[in-house]
Scaffold this motif. Sequence first.
Motif, PDB file in Angstrom:
ATOM      1  N   VAL A  96     -28.975  -8.261 -17.746  1.00  0.00           N
ATOM      2  CA  VAL A  96     -28.049  -9.256 -17.227  1.00  0.00           C
ATOM      3  C   VAL A  96     -26.652  -8.950 -17.750  1.00  0.00           C
ATOM      4  O   VAL A  96     -26.461  -8.709 -18.948  1.00  0.00           O
ATOM      5  N   ARG A  97     -25.694  -8.942 -16.841  1.00  0.00           N
ATOM      6  CA  ARG A  97     -24.299  -8.757 -17.227  1.00  0.00           C
ATOM      7  C   ARG A  97     -23.723 -10.073 -17.727  1.00  0.00           C
ATOM      8  O   ARG A  97     -23.983 -11.135 -17.180  1.00  0.00           O
ATOM      9  N   ARG A  98     -22.910  -9.963 -18.758  1.00  0.00           N
ATOM     10  CA  ARG A  98     -22.298 -11.173 -19.307  1.00  0.00           C
ATOM     11  C   ARG A  98     -21.277 -11.762 -18.341  1.00  0.00           C
ATOM     12  O   ARG A  98     -21.079 -12.968 -18.287  1.00  0.00           O
ATOM     13  N   ARG A  99     -20.568 -10.895 -17.622  1.00  0.00           N
ATOM     14  CA  ARG A  99     -19.562 -11.348 -16.656  1.00  0.00           C
ATOM     15  C   ARG A  99     -19.657 -10.492 -15.403  1.00  0.00           C
ATOM     16  O   ARG A  99     -20.301  -9.457 -15.389  1.00  0.00           O
ATOM     17  N   GLY A 100     -18.964 -10.962 -14.371  1.00  0.00           N
ATOM     18  CA  GLY A 100     -18.831 -10.161 -13.165  1.00  0.00           C
ATOM     19  C   GLY A 100     -19.954 -10.374 -12.184  1.00  0.00           C
ATOM     20  O   GLY A 100     -20.827 -11.231 -12.336  1.00  0.00           O
ATOM     21  N   ARG A 101     -19.906  -9.545 -11.144  1.00  0.00           N
ATOM     22  CA  ARG A 101     -20.863  -9.670 -10.049  1.00  0.00           C
ATOM     23  C   ARG A 101     -22.232  -9.121 -10.462  1.00  0.00           C
ATOM     24  O   ARG A 101     -22.335  -8.307 -11.362  1.00  0.00           O
ATOM     25  N   GLY A 102     -23.242  -9.584  -9.766  1.00  0.00           N
ATOM     26  CA  GLY A 102     -24.581  -9.094 -10.037  1.00  0.00           C
ATOM     27  C   GLY A 102     -25.398 -10.010 -10.916  1.00  0.00           C
ATOM     28  O   GLY A 102     -26.592  -9.784 -11.106  1.00  0.00           O
ATOM     29  N   SER A 103     -24.786 -11.025 -11.479  1.00  0.00           N
ATOM     30  CA  SER A 103     -25.524 -11.981 -12.303  1.00  0.00           C
ATOM     31  C   SER A 103     -25.119 -13.395 -11.913  1.00  0.00           C
ATOM     32  O   SER A 103     -23.959 -13.664 -11.597  1.00  0.00           O
ATOM     33  N   THR A 104     -26.070 -14.302 -11.940  1.00  0.00           N
ATOM     34  CA  THR A 104     -25.818 -15.693 -11.581  1.00  0.00           C
ATOM     35  C   THR A 104     -25.581 -16.530 -12.827  1.00  0.00           C
ATOM     36  O   THR A 104     -25.758 -16.064 -13.958  1.00  0.00           O
ATOM     37  N   THR A 105     -25.215 -17.776 -12.585  1.00  0.00           N
ATOM     38  CA  THR A 105     -25.028 -18.707 -13.705  1.00  0.00           C
ATOM     39  C   THR A 105     -26.332 -18.869 -14.486  1.00  0.00           C
ATOM     40  O   THR A 105     -26.321 -18.884 -15.722  1.00  0.00           O
ATOM     41  N   ARG A 143     -26.937 -15.842 -16.742  1.00  0.00           N
ATOM     42  CA  ARG A 143     -26.107 -15.853 -17.953  1.00  0.00           C
ATOM     43  C   ARG A 143     -26.583 -16.912 -18.940  1.00  0.00           C
ATOM     44  O   ARG A 143     -26.505 -16.722 -20.153  1.00  0.00           O
ATOM     45  N   GLN A 144     -27.087 -18.025 -18.437  1.00  0.00           N
ATOM     46  CA  GLN A 144     -27.660 -19.035 -19.334  1.00  0.00           C
ATOM     47  C   GLN A 144     -28.898 -18.497 -20.056  1.00  0.00           C
ATOM     48  O   GLN A 144     -29.076 -18.738 -21.258  1.00  0.00           O
ATOM     49  N   LEU A 145     -29.727 -17.768 -19.328  1.00  0.00           N
ATOM     50  CA  LEU A 145     -30.907 -17.163 -19.949  1.00  0.00           C
ATOM     51  C   LEU A 145     -30.511 -16.128 -20.992  1.00  0.00           C
ATOM     52  O   LEU A 145     -31.128 -16.055 -22.065  1.00  0.00           O
ATOM     53  N   LEU A 146     -29.509 -15.330 -20.692  1.00  0.00           N
ATOM     54  CA  LEU A 146     -29.056 -14.323 -21.656  1.00  0.00           C
ATOM     55  C   LEU A 146     -28.509 -14.997 -22.907  1.00  0.00           C
ATOM     56  O   LEU A 146     -28.821 -14.582 -24.038  1.00  0.00           O
TER      57      LEU A 146
END
Length: 617
Positions: free
Chosen positions: A233-242, A245-248
């Motif tokens: 999962v990317r911390r920012r940017g495209r390719g990841s949802t809210t 990022r919460q799971l990460l």
Amino acid sequence: MAGLFMKLCNYGRRLLVSMTGFLVVMIVLAQFWALLSGRYISTLSPGEEALPLAVIRSPSSWILVKDGDFYMVEGVGGKNASELEEERVDSGLILDRDRASRSEHDDASGRDLIMRKTSSVENKAEKFDALHKNSTGDSVEDAGSMDVLTNYSTISGQISLEKMEPLSTGSIVSTSMSSSQIHKIKQVVGLEVNSKNDTSVIERFVRKMRGATITLSEMKSMLLDGPALTTLVRRRGRGSTTCDRQLLSASLQIRNAPVLRNISDLHAPLYRNVSVFKRSYDLMERLLKVYVYKEGEKPIFHHPRLRGLYAAEGWFMKLIEGSRHFTVRDPKKAHLYYLPFSSETLRTVLYENKSNSVKNLEHYLTNYVELIKTRYRFWNRTGGADHFFVACHDWGPRITRNHMSGCIRGLCNANVARGFNVGKDVSVPVTYVRSGNDPTRDIGGKPPSERNILAFFAGQLHGYLRPLLLQYWEDKVPDMKIFGPMQRDIQGKAVYREYMKSSKYCICARGYGVHTPRVVESIFYECIPVIISDNYVPPFFEVLDWEAFAVFVQEKDIPNLRNILLSIPEERYLDMQQRIRKVQRHFIWHKTPEKYDLFHMTLHSFWYSRVSQIRPA
């Protein structure tokens, strides 16, 4: 006259030979028919007692061979018994509708054992080796309601003996043997109780029956290694949802959880890492959202069954579908996706009533997954890694091992040697719910000082292990109360519970599957569980330190069982007794879920599995 006399003699001789041949044929046919029905005639003298024949159903790919005093079984061609049975089920060779109606506890693992004791019957059926096909499942609630008949048959009639073992009042144990067709069985070892090489003989035998053993320490190593498949999962940017990022963020917080001291609502010795569990549980309560798929028709989907051996899958379905706190209507806002089917109902509807083929059950679920894939984008996005289900029927692992292997599988039959993925899959406890209105009814037991029985077991003799347990320990020493099934009446059930409440240790021996409801029953009655089930992953393994309140004995060590229990220091026993009372709340269903109860612990296991898969890209 001489010629006539010779003709009469020849005629008489031919008649005598014919009658003798006819009698021989009738005797052979009678023996063959009795063998097919689970009995045999050991004598033609009506005054002698026949020996008991004990049967557990056997795969058709085995053959019968005698060695020494016992018949035993072995897989053929380098395969263990469960693999052979699985091939037989998958190929559609199981056509016995009565067999199909039972759980894999009763059938699908296909362990078949035939044991015939050649010593004479003594002291009113002193030790029975009887096994019989059960009716509904291996539940502890029904342990008091299951009866087995031990038949000692003669040519002139049949004697049915009941063996009763009193605790205080009444009789509890009714032993019997019912008829069961004997398939071909291959002999593996001779076994003589109390021989010097018992442990090595049993070790070879159980290895043949269930394959290699994966130890508890090896399971811990698997857990520490983490899941084999991860989601980046990317911390920012495209390719990841809210939600990604919460799971990460949650995953990183759990891994870096600070050490907490004096947590008031948790008993630290019960857990592998109480600080990690506390942080993970709090994050789950604050963040987790689940989307429940609406697809699927009743009764297989969205129709919870709240009683019986497989009540866990029904209770979880009912409580998660009714949860306003954890569920969302918008699937884009969900961290996890629940597939709301009942493996028990699936088996009942499709297998019993229509197909007689396990492959059809798997095909049915495959079609359901394909439907989900076409209507939603979420499965394809992660390969099903954020989808989960609870399947407590014994066939759950089998019917989900291919098309649903990427899911987080909640399984009661959690066999690490048969595809259960430690660190990804979730072990769900087998619970027999007696009262939904009062789930804590009759929980508890006598204080340690009043528990005068060292060890207790009673139940159906399913699988290859329990007959060995009784062979070694039934009626051997006064402090080892090891029985077969109990009577069906209310008194039998009450006496069963009284035994558990009066025993220090309760034997939780595997049946046809690795799981058994006796584990949870032991916890309810504050009796230390003694788990004899190689390769079994106990419930909430990722969180609970089971060795803090339970004893694990390898199957090969059954001959040394009493010595193992006696070697446990009194201080350690008292510590386990205290912890067993503390851990009870994690195994209770409530109509309105309570913090740390069985619903929340099960949901947390799915949550913890998912966040453990998340890694920063």
